[in-house]
Design a protein around this motif. Sequence first.
Motif, PDB file in Angstrom:
ATOM      1  N   ALA A 166       0.903  -1.136   0.039  1.00 30.64           N
ATOM      2  CA  ALA A 166       0.112  -0.005   0.189  1.00 30.64           C
ATOM      3  C   ALA A 166       0.763   1.273   0.040  1.00 30.64           C
ATOM      4  O   ALA A 166       0.463   2.267  -0.744  1.00 30.64           O
ATOM      5  N   TRP A 167       1.805   1.361   0.794  1.00 35.16           N
ATOM      6  CA  TRP A 167       2.701   2.487   0.907  1.00 35.16           C
ATOM      7  C   TRP A 167       3.615   2.670  -0.510  1.00 35.16           C
ATOM      8  O   TRP A 167       3.615   3.786  -1.004  1.00 35.16           O
ATOM      9  N   ALA A 170       1.080   4.089  -3.019  1.00 38.74           N
ATOM     10  CA  ALA A 170       0.535   5.465  -2.769  1.00 38.74           C
ATOM     11  C   ALA A 170       1.919   6.267  -3.139  1.00 38.74           C
ATOM     12  O   ALA A 170       1.707   7.206  -3.870  1.00 38.74           O
ATOM     13  N   ALA A 285       0.910   5.232   6.760  1.00 39.21           N
ATOM     14  CA  ALA A 285       0.613   4.640   5.472  1.00 39.21           C
ATOM     15  C   ALA A 285      -0.957   5.340   4.975  1.00 39.21           C
ATOM     16  O   ALA A 285      -1.160   5.583   3.695  1.00 39.21           O
ATOM     17  N   TRP A 286      -1.626   5.610   5.947  1.00 43.81           N
ATOM     18  CA  TRP A 286      -3.104   6.404   5.412  1.00 43.81           C
ATOM     19  C   TRP A 286      -2.733   7.498   4.954  1.00 43.81           C
ATOM     20  O   TRP A 286      -3.591   8.049   3.975  1.00 43.81           O
ATOM     21  N   LEU A 289      -1.776   7.303   1.325  1.00 43.95           N
ATOM     22  CA  LEU A 289      -2.998   6.861   0.407  1.00 43.95           C
ATOM     23  C   LEU A 289      -4.044   7.865   0.398  1.00 43.95           C
ATOM     24  O   LEU A 289      -4.532   8.005  -0.857  1.00 43.95           O
ATOM     25  N   VAL A 293      -5.101   9.304  -3.624  1.00 44.92           N
ATOM     26  CA  VAL A 293      -6.384   9.327  -4.214  1.00 44.92           C
ATOM     27  C   VAL A 293      -6.954  10.811  -4.340  1.00 44.92           C
ATOM     28  O   VAL A 293      -7.472  11.243  -5.399  1.00 44.92           O
TER      29      VAL A 293
END
Length: 300
Positions: A166-167, A170, A285-286, A289, A293
Amino acid sequence: MWIRTLIVAFGLALGIGLCAYVARQFTKIGGKGAVGTAFRWGLFPLAVFLLTFPLLAMHGLLRAIEGMTILILDLSTLLFFIGLVIGALSLAVGWAGSRFGFQAAFVAAVLVLVPVWVTGGIHVDGLLDTSDALSSWQEKERRLEILKDSHAGAFAVITACVYFLAWYGAYSQLWLCKPALEIMALGFMVSRCFSGISVMTFPKARKDGTVAEFSRKAEDLAVRNVLIVYLVILLAVMVWIQPVLGILAFAAAGAIFLFYHHKAMKYFGGITGDLAGYFLCLCEAWMPLVLAVVMVIYKV
């Protein structure tokens, strides 16, 4: 109490003065647009350092006045500077990737590895231990025992794969967007400020753990208050860089902070060093992300 307030206020005023002086010198050298250019070329961490170092120096002086024989920076305050180093290196990697034409996949991989290299992966260890404990669905006491277990379970391996993938995804999306990368560089400081505040304010799952020890060393609220000042400054700069991205990235960090508190209280009865690492990893991480987006939807 008034002495503490006076010293911290003096440190903040000194930091602002240093920043104003640096900005004035840039203006003399390159005109009115030089300050913005300096920020874009990754010199913002220097300005943050100039702003915050006097606060830490005044805090150290305060601790000495209160009877300590040496100047000690609490772990929670030192975390901010670790975030500063990670953010500065991330900006440098982004600049080098753009300047020398490296492929996006390579740059994204290096950006993912920068925090791991700086911290030695200590926070990732907390993320994996916590994922094993949460996935065990055992009683609280058993979950705390799992946190101490040095062995990695299946859920820890799965979590590591999802986390780094995920990282990487992103960063592959956002690294060429300068405002997004700059905001993410600040995000490493935001996450550590929130982590320090949790150490100061959240109940501890153990009385003899690392987090409990550091919170006892900062039993007054001075460190927490300084970290709150840092958060306000960081939020202001993130909004200045790009209002939509800045607000949403900070909101994501705040939401993860609340989620972290909920998980810690419900499943462990308080926080530990592993849970603090769990929060840092989720937060860091978030934020990218969300940035990846939103920058596509918002067309930054």
